[in-house]
Each structure stands twice: as C-alpha cells, then as structure tokens.
Design an enzyme around this catalytic site. Structure first.
Site, PDB file in Angstrom:
ATOM      1  CB  SER A   1      -0.923   0.017   1.221  1.00  0.00           C
ATOM      2  OG  SER A   1      -1.484   1.307   1.342  1.00  0.00           O
TER       3      SER A   1
ATOM      4  CG  HIS B   1      -3.661  -1.776  -1.646  1.00  0.00           C
ATOM      5  ND1 HIS B   1      -4.673  -2.672  -1.925  1.00  0.00           N
ATOM      6  CD2 HIS B   1      -4.169  -0.923  -0.720  1.00  0.00           C
ATOM      7  CE1 HIS B   1      -5.748  -2.384  -1.198  1.00  0.00           C
ATOM      8  NE2 HIS B   1      -5.477  -1.315  -0.457  1.00  0.00           N
TER       9      HIS B   1
ATOM     10  CG  ASP C   1      -5.216   2.237   0.324  1.00  0.00           C
ATOM     11  OD1 ASP C   1      -6.162   1.431   0.286  1.00  0.00           O
ATOM     12  OD2 ASP C   1      -4.115   1.978   0.848  1.00  0.00           O
TER      13      ASP C   1
ATOM     14  CG  MET D   1      -8.825   7.119   1.278  1.00  0.00           C
ATOM     15  SD  MET D   1      -8.008   7.471   2.841  1.00  0.00           S
ATOM     16  CE  MET D   1      -7.121   5.937   3.095  1.00  0.00           C
TER      17      MET D   1
ATOM     18  CG  HIS E   1      -9.148  -0.327  -1.032  1.00  0.00           C
ATOM     19  ND1 HIS E   1      -8.671  -0.313   0.262  1.00  0.00           N
ATOM     20  CD2 HIS E   1     -10.498  -0.466  -0.922  1.00  0.00           C
ATOM     21  CE1 HIS E   1      -9.683  -0.430   1.106  1.00  0.00           C
ATOM     22  NE2 HIS E   1     -10.802  -0.503   0.417  1.00  0.00           N
TER      23      HIS E   1
ATOM     24  CG  MET F   1     -11.471   2.870   1.051  1.00  0.00           C
ATOM     25  SD  MET F   1     -10.047   3.059   2.119  1.00  0.00           S
ATOM     26  CE  MET F   1      -8.766   3.225   0.885  1.00  0.00           C
TER      27      MET F   1
ATOM     28  CG  MET G   1     -11.883  -2.680   4.662  1.00  0.00           C
ATOM     29  SD  MET G   1     -10.295  -2.318   3.890  1.00  0.00           S
ATOM     30  CE  MET G   1      -9.550  -1.174   5.074  1.00  0.00           C
TER      31      MET G   1
ATOM     32  N   GLY H   1      -9.676   4.523   6.013  1.00  0.00           N
ATOM     33  CA  GLY H   1      -9.479   5.964   6.182  1.00  0.00           C
ATOM     34  C   GLY H   1      -8.046   6.363   6.470  1.00  0.00           C
TER      35      GLY H   1
ATOM     36  N   GLY I   1      -3.760   4.860   7.165  1.00  0.00           N
ATOM     37  CA  GLY I   1      -2.763   3.807   7.309  1.00  0.00           C
ATOM     38  C   GLY I   1      -2.268   3.787   8.750  1.00  0.00           C
ATOM     39  N   GLY I   2      -1.535   2.744   9.107  1.00  0.00           N
ATOM     40  CA  GLY I   2      -0.862   2.698  10.401  1.00  0.00           C
ATOM     41  C   GLY I   2      -1.746   2.408  11.605  1.00  0.00           C
TER      42      GLY I   2
ATOM     43  CG  ASP J   1      -6.282  -2.732   3.089  1.00  0.00           C
ATOM     44  OD1 ASP J   1      -5.198  -2.396   3.600  1.00  0.00           O
ATOM     45  OD2 ASP J   1      -6.918  -2.004   2.291  1.00  0.00           O
ATOM     46  N   GLY J   2      -5.028  -3.698   6.400  1.00  0.00           N
ATOM     47  CA  GLY J   2      -4.962  -2.858   7.598  1.00  0.00           C
ATOM     48  C   GLY J   2      -4.302  -3.572   8.766  1.00  0.00           C
ATOM     49  N   GLY J   3      -3.221  -2.984   9.254  1.00  0.00           N
ATOM     50  CA  GLY J   3      -2.562  -3.515  10.446  1.00  0.00           C
ATOM     51  C   GLY J   3      -1.851  -4.842  10.246  1.00  0.00           C
TER      52      GLY J   3
ATOM     53  N   GLY K   1       1.149  -1.653   4.330  1.00  0.00           N
ATOM     54  CA  GLY K   1       1.595  -0.286   4.060  1.00  0.00           C
ATOM     55  C   GLY K   1       2.748   0.080   4.966  1.00  0.00           C
TER      56      GLY K   1
HETATM   57  C1  DX5 Z   1      -6.850   1.930   5.018  1.00  0.00           C
HETATM   58  C2  DX5 Z   1      -6.226   1.432   3.722  1.00  0.00           C
HETATM   59  C3  DX5 Z   1      -5.115   0.442   3.905  1.00  0.00           C
HETATM   60  C4  DX5 Z   1      -4.008   0.906   4.786  1.00  0.00           C
HETATM   61  C5  DX5 Z   1      -2.953  -0.143   4.991  1.00  0.00           C
HETATM   62  O1  DX5 Z   1      -7.908   2.756   4.743  1.00  0.00           O
HETATM   63  O2  DX5 Z   1      -7.203   0.823   2.914  1.00  0.00           O
HETATM   64  O3  DX5 Z   1      -4.644   0.006   2.633  1.00  0.00           O
HETATM   65  O4  DX5 Z   1      -3.426   2.053   4.305  1.00  0.00           O
HETATM   66  O5  DX5 Z   1      -1.937   0.429   5.723  1.00  0.00           O
HETATM   67  P1  DX5 Z   1      -1.283  -0.245   7.000  1.00  0.00           P
HETATM   68  O6  DX5 Z   1      -0.624  -1.512   6.519  1.00  0.00           O
HETATM   69  O7  DX5 Z   1      -0.336   0.775   7.475  1.00  0.00           O
HETATM   70  O8  DX5 Z   1      -2.391  -0.539   7.986  1.00  0.00           O
HETATM   71 ZN    ZN Z   2      -6.565  -0.366   1.108  1.00  0.00          ZN
END
Ligand code: DX5
Ligand code: ZN
Length: 219
Positions: free
Chosen positions: A13, A38, A40, A42, A69, A71, A140, A145, A147-148, A178-180, A200
């Site tokens: 990401s 990836h 993202d 938004m 992706h 959003m 998800m 919304g 990263g991190g 996706d996420g964490g 990410g």
């Molecule tokens: C969140 C995104 C993810 C996110 C992943 O809204 O869709 O792709 O950025 O980032 P990490 O790996 O840092 O959680």
């Molecule tokens: Zn994503």
C-alpha cells in the site's frame, strides 16, 4: 530473492510510502518481492480523508499489477478513470452508494478484475451473494481511512466464513485483508483463509523490506 511459493500475495500500500517518490517506492516494494501495488483512493466522503485519484495512479510508471482500492461513495463513476489509468483490479465497498451488480459489470466490461470489500462491522453475509461474480473479496481489518492503525482481530471469523462458502461457489476466489498487517497478524489472517495481504506502514518502514515480505508471506 526467490521465495517459496505458498500462494500468498503481498500488495504494497503506497499510503505507507514516501509519496514524494511514489514511483520509486513502488519499484522498491516490487524488487523486495511484493506482488502487487495497492492504490488507496479516498474521497473525503465515504471516508473523511482524501488521498489521491486516477491521475496519481497513471503517473506510476512501470509494468506492474495495480490493485486499486476505492474508498469512495460513488465507485461506479470512477471505474472508467481508473481502468484508463492502469488498474488491473478494482475493489469497491458494499457500503458505498453504487449498485453492486452494476459496478461489478462496469469493472468486468473494462476487461479487469473486480473485488468487493466490507468494513470491519459489516457482516460477511453482505458479500456472500456475490462470491461467484467477483475475483476477490477484501475484508477490512481496520476502519478504512488511515494507514498505520491496529489490526482488528474480530474480523477474522468473516474471512473463514467467506473462504468456506467460496469453496462451493468460487474455489479460485482470492480473499484480501487490509490494515494492520505485520509479522504478528499475518499468520492469523493466513490461517483464517486470506491469500492476499495488504501492507503499508509495516512494509515501507521495514529496515529490510525483502526480509519483511518473506516474513509476511510465510505467515
Ligand atoms: C486503510 C487502507 C489500507 C491501509 C494499509 O484505509 O485501505 O490500505 O493504508 O496500511 P497499513 O498496513 O499501514 O495498515
Ligand atoms: Zn486499502
């Protein structure tokens, strides 16, 4: 470095990278063994944040798999822009305002793969009727919304539920989380039935990115 192929893919990401050199960062991730990039997207409406759109993706030169992706509140309006900007797969949310079947149709008509996503508190039942119509489901593992964020492990039973259901209706379905994702959470996701891991911050902040890719893939 060649990694033994256990069928697990890593989608890097760009939200976690140094955006002032996103193209180079994408290349760095791919060289380290990441399979996909990836992107993202938004819109400040579906989620409060605004990231980047189709022109950003188009500016990423290089022949690699673009895993987009969306959003956004109206993904149906974005398909043509992203398809023209190199998406190989477009994933959108069941919670968006677009008609699900119609949006899947727009993606497939553009000649690319379709993914359908659910937020952490949306039940798996929301995607079950579409498993045979898409190439990937994205569960998800954080609130979309940012990263991190920290991994929400209450989402894992949904991955297992979707994997079990897909065995009957679409055995080749990919399930993305996706996420964490990090070395502690990747094994949990893989054990639950995921085969595409988005990473990410963990990936782009790793001291040795190749080692991190290897660790995440191994589960
Ligand atoms: C969140 C995104 C993810 C996110 C992943 O809204 O869709 O792709 O950025 O980032 P990490 O790996 O840092 O959680
Ligand atoms: Zn994503």
């Amino acid at each position: 470095m060649e990694i033994s192929d256990n069928g697990i893919k890593i989608s890097a990401s760009l939200l976690g990278c140094d955006l002032s050199k996103a193209g180079e960062e994408a290349e760095r991730a791919l060289k380290a063994g990441a399979d996909w990039i990836h992107v993202d997207v938004m819109d400040g409406s579906f989620v409060e944040n605004i990231s980047y759109g189709a022109p950003f993706q188009k500016a990423l030169k290089g022949d690699f798999f673009k895993d987009t992706h969306l959003m956004v509140s109206r993904p149906d309006r974005q398909i043509k822009f992203f398809a023209e900007s190199g998406s190989n797969m477009i994933t959108f949310h069941t919670e968006s305002d677009s008609d699900i079947e119609q949006t899947i149709g727009l993606i497939h008509d553009a000649g690319i793969m379709a993914g359908l996503s659910i937020k952490p508190n949306t039940p798996a039942e929301a995607v079950l009727p579409y498993l045979h119509k898409v190439e990937m489901i994205l569960v998800m593992t954080v609130e979309p919304g940012y990263g991190g964020q920290g991994f929400l492990d209450f989402t894992l039973p949904k991955v297992t539920q979707i994997r079990e259901y897909a065995r009957k209706v679409n055995p080749s379905l990919m399930i993305q989380v996706d996420g964490g994702i990090n070395p502690e959470t990747a094994p949990l996701a893989i054990r639950a039935g995921a085969d595409v891991l988005v990473s990410g911050s963990c990936l782009f902040k790793a001291e040795d990115m190749s080692k991190m890719v290897e660790k995440l893939k191994k589960g």
